[in-house]
Write an enzyme that holds these catalytic residues in place. Sequence first.
Site, PDB file in Angstrom:
ATOM      1  N   GLU A 441       0.824  -1.215   0.000  1.00 47.59           N
ATOM      2  CA  GLU A 441       0.000   0.000   0.000  1.00 47.59           C
ATOM      3  C   GLU A 441       0.855   1.261   0.000  1.00 47.59           C
ATOM      4  O   GLU A 441       0.453   2.299   0.525  1.00 47.59           O
ATOM      5  CB  GLU A 441      -0.971   0.011   1.194  1.00 47.59           C
ATOM      6  CG  GLU A 441      -1.775  -1.243   1.379  1.00 47.59           C
ATOM      7  CD  GLU A 441      -2.449  -1.719   0.102  1.00 47.59           C
ATOM      8  OE1 GLU A 441      -2.742  -0.880  -0.769  1.00 47.59           O
ATOM      9  OE2 GLU A 441      -2.669  -2.930  -0.035  1.00 47.59           O
ATOM     10  N   GLY A 442       2.039   1.175  -0.575  1.00 45.10           N
ATOM     11  CA  GLY A 442       2.953   2.315  -0.642  1.00 45.10           C
ATOM     12  C   GLY A 442       3.966   2.244   0.476  1.00 45.10           C
ATOM     13  O   GLY A 442       3.620   2.282   1.656  1.00 45.10           O
TER      14      GLY A 442
END
Length: 597
Positions: A441-442
């Site tokens: 998710e980054g």
Amino acid sequence: MPEYKAPLRDIRFVSHELLEMDRHYAQLPGVEEATPDLVDAILEEGARFAEKELAPLNRVGDTEGCRWEEGAVKTPAGFKEAYAAYVEGGWPSLAHEPELGGQGLPESLGIIINELVGTANWAWSMYPGLSHGAMNTLEAHGSEEQKQTYLSKLIEGSWTGTMCLTEAHCGTDLGLLRTRAEPAEDGSYRITGTKIFISAGDHDMAENIVHIVLARLPDAPAGTKGISLFVVPKFNVQADGSLGERNGVSCGSIEHKMGIHGNATCVMNFDGARGFLIGPPNKGLNCMFTFMNTARIGTALQGLAHAELSYQGSLAYARERLQMRSLNGPKAPEQPADPIIVHPDVRRMLFTQKAFAEGGRMLAYFAAQQVDKAKHAADSDAREEAEQLLALLTPIAKAFMTETGFEAANLGLQVFGGHGYISEWGMEQNVRDSRIAMLYEGTTGIQALDLLGRKVLMTQGETLKRFTKIVHKFCQQAGEDPALQPFVEPLAAVNKEWGELTMKIGMAAMKDRDEVGAASVDYLMYSGYVVLAYFWARSAEVALRKLAEGTDEEAFYRAKVATATFYFKRLLPRTRALAVTMTAGADNLMQLEAEAF
């Protein structure tokens, strides 16, 4: 494996006493049914399910893992039955709209339940967890037909969802993705390409899996401006809602991973799979951010989950393990040695875990409160304020809480000494499971660029000021209480410095844009320490007031004050080094040619 016990007393402290969720729910249109009695009943049942149904499967998932057999994934023993019990209990529908089968309760309550489920068994929790992002995306951007076809089944829990972004040649840089979407005569699209690292991409727990997929239309512009979003079911859905033939999507393999073995991380092959456009053409990334932001808050909870599980396990061990004598004389003279909890360094490790777990809970629940306001507040200004606070806090929560969750997990292992390195205690599994949280998710670096570059500097600091004003107002109000001075004075100082450092980096970036990348991670971690300092100061205020009023839970509130004191004395000072490193400039990073490394 640590025996998980849902921390209901602390959950109630944060939600009822610190954030006044009861009053919060009463003021929001559409969620008035979330009365204190109902909320407590849901928490009790959620705790029971997490402790009894999921926690015993945590090590099972790690040791057995998932199996790939002829293009299909088999989950570990007990996972499928636990999911059936989860659906039967109505948990997937908790925080979704009643007209589509949801219970209409606030998102913040759903996030609290997600904490309980995730701490008990993070790998299992990812199967329904990804579904929530798919639901939110379809709810926000899907057509009415798509909502009726897919959303109702996802809310019911008979189907699950995934997020299909990453490809082998492009991780974060989605502008490079190659998956194609060819229009078909019936208005659908044929999706072709391969996605990797797809959590819960295939399994045997639900009737159908709904993939939310990024792909390119034939005439799409290059880069991120040419990405569209599609819904692609594992089994095609017929006009009457029943399942038809298998779609052209399959799991090519499952990854062999460091941790979260109980969750299938899949390579997904789309071979002309039938899909349907969500939202406008070439606006897929905008729509997908609904999913990604949901997932980022969920990943922040992962940091909290691993810190909490680590703390519970190492605290129990430190109370029982006998080793050496206290430097100030025996504390358990009837024993051959003292419990290691008497030693200052063990206390340091326990306090650090406690401060990050309980402080992270305050931050996560405050962010969840903003989700409620952004969705339900009657006043448009209140919705806008909540959305701006969420924009600032989401990258901080995701990155800071996962970094400190990993630190806490390692400290928990350290408390056990050599035993922590041995599988049977479960602490090394917790470390392995926690490591992914800083990546998906980054990564921390991506979240840091988003925070400093997009959320702060691109708004000329206006987004930041929305939070620093809250802190400033608290310091003004609490500053008159002498008992709060050890918290208010250092909090006010770092809150002021936060703005000054932001301006200094912004001025440097006007001359050299690399200054943003050079400062960003240190800036994010600094921001996280300041945010948690605010919540620990508020926590101390509540606890001191309760102690002054008189309470039969004196030990609980004294522990709050002690942990707040530890945080301000031992953890907040980390900002001193971060203030130096974030302003050290980009030159020392960029002076060496790439070939010379």
